[in-house]
Design an enzyme around this catalytic site. Sequence first.
Site, PDB file in Angstrom:
ATOM      1  N   VAL A  13      41.632   2.218   0.893  1.00  0.00           N
ATOM      2  CA  VAL A  13      40.434   3.029   0.627  1.00  0.00           C
ATOM      3  C   VAL A  13      39.196   2.276   1.097  1.00  0.00           C
ATOM      4  O   VAL A  13      38.998   1.108   0.734  1.00  0.00           O
ATOM      5  CB  VAL A  13      40.315   3.336  -0.891  1.00  0.00           C
ATOM      6  CG1 VAL A  13      39.091   4.223  -1.167  1.00  0.00           C
ATOM      7  CG2 VAL A  13      41.588   3.983  -1.430  1.00  0.00           C
ATOM      8  N   ILE A  20      32.399   7.931  -5.044  1.00  0.00           N
ATOM      9  CA  ILE A  20      33.643   8.660  -4.780  1.00  0.00           C
ATOM     10  C   ILE A  20      34.786   7.690  -4.466  1.00  0.00           C
ATOM     11  O   ILE A  20      35.912   7.868  -4.931  1.00  0.00           O
ATOM     12  CB  ILE A  20      33.428   9.675  -3.624  1.00  0.00           C
ATOM     13  CG1 ILE A  20      32.438  10.757  -4.059  1.00  0.00           C
ATOM     14  CG2 ILE A  20      34.758  10.302  -3.193  1.00  0.00           C
ATOM     15  CD1 ILE A  20      31.950  11.669  -2.929  1.00  0.00           C
ATOM     16  N   SER A 148      31.571  16.140   4.950  1.00  0.00           N
ATOM     17  CA  SER A 148      30.555  16.695   4.036  1.00  0.00           C
ATOM     18  C   SER A 148      30.325  18.152   4.397  1.00  0.00           C
ATOM     19  O   SER A 148      30.424  18.534   5.572  1.00  0.00           O
ATOM     20  CB  SER A 148      29.234  15.946   4.177  1.00  0.00           C
ATOM     21  OG  SER A 148      28.209  16.643   3.481  1.00  0.00           O
ATOM     22  N   TYR A 161      23.121  12.350   9.667  1.00  0.00           N
ATOM     23  CA  TYR A 161      24.228  12.447   8.715  1.00  0.00           C
ATOM     24  C   TYR A 161      25.087  13.691   8.978  1.00  0.00           C
ATOM     25  O   TYR A 161      26.321  13.606   9.051  1.00  0.00           O
ATOM     26  CB  TYR A 161      23.652  12.479   7.290  1.00  0.00           C
ATOM     27  CG  TYR A 161      24.675  12.495   6.193  1.00  0.00           C
ATOM     28  CD1 TYR A 161      25.330  11.331   5.804  1.00  0.00           C
ATOM     29  CD2 TYR A 161      24.992  13.679   5.529  1.00  0.00           C
ATOM     30  CE1 TYR A 161      26.268  11.347   4.780  1.00  0.00           C
ATOM     31  CE2 TYR A 161      25.920  13.700   4.511  1.00  0.00           C
ATOM     32  CZ  TYR A 161      26.560  12.536   4.133  1.00  0.00           C
ATOM     33  OH  TYR A 161      27.493  12.560   3.118  1.00  0.00           O
ATOM     34  N   SER A 164      27.089  13.303  12.099  1.00  0.00           N
ATOM     35  CA  SER A 164      28.202  12.348  11.932  1.00  0.00           C
ATOM     36  C   SER A 164      29.362  13.007  11.192  1.00  0.00           C
ATOM     37  O   SER A 164      30.528  12.807  11.538  1.00  0.00           O
ATOM     38  CB  SER A 164      27.735  11.092  11.173  1.00  0.00           C
ATOM     39  OG  SER A 164      27.529  11.350   9.797  1.00  0.00           O
ATOM     40  N   THR A 196      26.440  10.540  -7.478  1.00  0.00           N
ATOM     41  CA  THR A 196      26.851   9.157  -7.171  1.00  0.00           C
ATOM     42  C   THR A 196      25.572   8.367  -6.861  1.00  0.00           C
ATOM     43  O   THR A 196      24.502   8.965  -6.697  1.00  0.00           O
ATOM     44  CB  THR A 196      27.759   9.077  -5.916  1.00  0.00           C
ATOM     45  OG1 THR A 196      26.945   9.365  -4.766  1.00  0.00           O
ATOM     46  CG2 THR A 196      28.943  10.013  -5.956  1.00  0.00           C
TER      47      THR A 196
HETATM   48  P1  NAP Z   1      28.061   5.556  -2.418  1.00  0.00           P
HETATM   49  O1  NAP Z   1      28.078   5.590  -3.910  1.00  0.00           O
HETATM   50  O2  NAP Z   1      26.831   5.073  -1.728  1.00  0.00           O
HETATM   51  O3  NAP Z   1      29.340   4.742  -1.915  1.00  0.00           O
HETATM   52  C1  NAP Z   1      29.563   4.445  -0.567  1.00  0.00           C
HETATM   53  C2  NAP Z   1      30.193   3.087  -0.467  1.00  0.00           C
HETATM   54  O4  NAP Z   1      30.451   2.797   0.923  1.00  0.00           O
HETATM   55  C3  NAP Z   1      29.271   1.971  -0.984  1.00  0.00           C
HETATM   56  O5  NAP Z   1      29.987   1.056  -1.779  1.00  0.00           O
HETATM   57  C4  NAP Z   1      28.777   1.355   0.308  1.00  0.00           C
HETATM   58  O6  NAP Z   1      28.379   0.002   0.174  1.00  0.00           O
HETATM   59  C5  NAP Z   1      30.010   1.471   1.176  1.00  0.00           C
HETATM   60  N1  NAP Z   1      29.681   1.253   2.569  1.00  0.00           N
HETATM   61  C6  NAP Z   1      28.560   1.619   3.240  1.00  0.00           C
HETATM   62  N2  NAP Z   1      28.598   1.171   4.498  1.00  0.00           N
HETATM   63  C7  NAP Z   1      29.757   0.498   4.647  1.00  0.00           C
HETATM   64  C8  NAP Z   1      30.374  -0.200   5.717  1.00  0.00           C
HETATM   65  N3  NAP Z   1      29.750  -0.338   6.911  1.00  0.00           N
HETATM   66  N4  NAP Z   1      31.591  -0.768   5.529  1.00  0.00           N
HETATM   67  C9  NAP Z   1      32.204  -0.674   4.337  1.00  0.00           C
HETATM   68  N5  NAP Z   1      31.668  -0.047   3.264  1.00  0.00           N
HETATM   69  C10 NAP Z   1      30.462   0.537   3.421  1.00  0.00           C
HETATM   70  O7  NAP Z   1      28.299   7.026  -1.821  1.00  0.00           O
HETATM   71  P2  NAP Z   1      29.257   8.228  -2.303  1.00  0.00           P
HETATM   72  O8  NAP Z   1      28.371   9.331  -2.707  1.00  0.00           O
HETATM   73  O9  NAP Z   1      30.340   7.766  -3.201  1.00  0.00           O
HETATM   74  O10 NAP Z   1      29.849   8.643  -0.876  1.00  0.00           O
HETATM   75  C11 NAP Z   1      31.186   8.403  -0.483  1.00  0.00           C
HETATM   76  C12 NAP Z   1      31.479   9.287   0.721  1.00  0.00           C
HETATM   77  O11 NAP Z   1      31.315  10.658   0.353  1.00  0.00           O
HETATM   78  C13 NAP Z   1      30.533   9.049   1.911  1.00  0.00           C
HETATM   79  O12 NAP Z   1      31.249   9.158   3.120  1.00  0.00           O
HETATM   80  C14 NAP Z   1      29.563  10.193   1.783  1.00  0.00           C
HETATM   81  O13 NAP Z   1      28.958  10.513   3.018  1.00  0.00           O
HETATM   82  C15 NAP Z   1      30.476  11.288   1.277  1.00  0.00           C
HETATM   83  N6  NAP Z   1      29.789  12.401   0.621  1.00  0.00           N
HETATM   84  C16 NAP Z   1      29.072  12.195  -0.510  1.00  0.00           C
HETATM   85  C17 NAP Z   1      28.424  13.285  -1.091  1.00  0.00           C
HETATM   86  C18 NAP Z   1      27.611  13.148  -2.346  1.00  0.00           C
HETATM   87  O14 NAP Z   1      26.967  14.131  -2.731  1.00  0.00           O
HETATM   88  N7  NAP Z   1      27.613  12.024  -3.023  1.00  0.00           N
HETATM   89  C19 NAP Z   1      28.526  14.546  -0.510  1.00  0.00           C
HETATM   90  C20 NAP Z   1      29.268  14.705   0.643  1.00  0.00           C
HETATM   91  C21 NAP Z   1      29.917  13.622   1.211  1.00  0.00           C
HETATM   92  P3  NAP Z   1      26.799  -0.289  -0.073  1.00  0.00           P
HETATM   93  O15 NAP Z   1      26.549   0.068  -1.508  1.00  0.00           O
HETATM   94  O16 NAP Z   1      26.682  -1.749   0.221  1.00  0.00           O
HETATM   95  O17 NAP Z   1      26.032   0.588   0.884  1.00  0.00           O
END
Ligand code: NAP
Length: 250
Positions: A13, A20, A148, A161, A164, A196
Amino acid sequence: MSSKLVLGKIAFVTGAGSGIGRAVCQTLAREGACIIATDRNPEAVRETVGLLTRDAGQSHIALTMDVTSANSVNTSLQSAIEHFSRPPSIVVNNAGITKDNFILKTDERSFQDVIDVNLKGTFLVLQATAKAMSEAGITDGSIINVASIVGKWGNIGQANYSASKAGVEALTKTAAKEFGKLGIRCNAVLPGFIATPMTDTVPENVKAMFLSRVAAGRLGRPEEVAEVITFLASDRSSYVNGASVEVTGG
Ligand code: NAP
């Protein structure tokens, strides 16, 4: 069939230190998988591993990995393979970032950074893990890419975003076609607005505007995305391939 959905499987993961990704690790571990939790943030990913269920025969590891670096991805994958003596059969490409701004104000760096993590990072991990699975003769592989809903809709302030994430969906469908005969499935989940750290910083008025369009009338929880990913990771979804599953509350 075991009552645990992914009993004895090994799951890799990314972005596992938060939101998430952390919930995905917890749900897959609850359902019997051994977890390779990776993130660029070493403390966060260690904390995730500390939260995971450990039944007899189940172990988990935390690895520091940057998805934008092929070298970092290959090194982490190799140490995971050495640790478990086989490659993972479940891969969740979850690491992602936002750098939001209006198109006319977005600089080249912010555009590139988001493409590098969200799209190139997904490609690098998908390519390395699929290669390892195919070389090991794994025929129950499942790769889940976190895209997303804005990759379908577009979203003001998220040109980088949303582009991507549209790319991640297209990559998923192509991988499904290329890997299908190998016994490796590839699917995408398309979350809507999930509570999140990534969305904590969204201004209240923007949140309210988004929420007014959600039939469920609330934000999603990370676990609600993780449950769908766990189903896609399991053999219960054995004929689901190349799909984009929306997790948006309608
Ligand atoms: P999050 O809480 O910011 O978690 C993302 C994690 O990925 C963080 O631990 C981050 O580390 C890590 N990360 C960032 N850049 C990285 C890299 N280069 N290499 C390895 N790890 C890296 O975000 P989340 O909301 O859980 O999002 C998880 C996924 O769901 C993402 O792909 C996001 O685009 C997608 N998503 C989220 C939502 C939403 O509403 N939350 C909706 C649609 C899609 P850092 O903390 O150091 O940055």
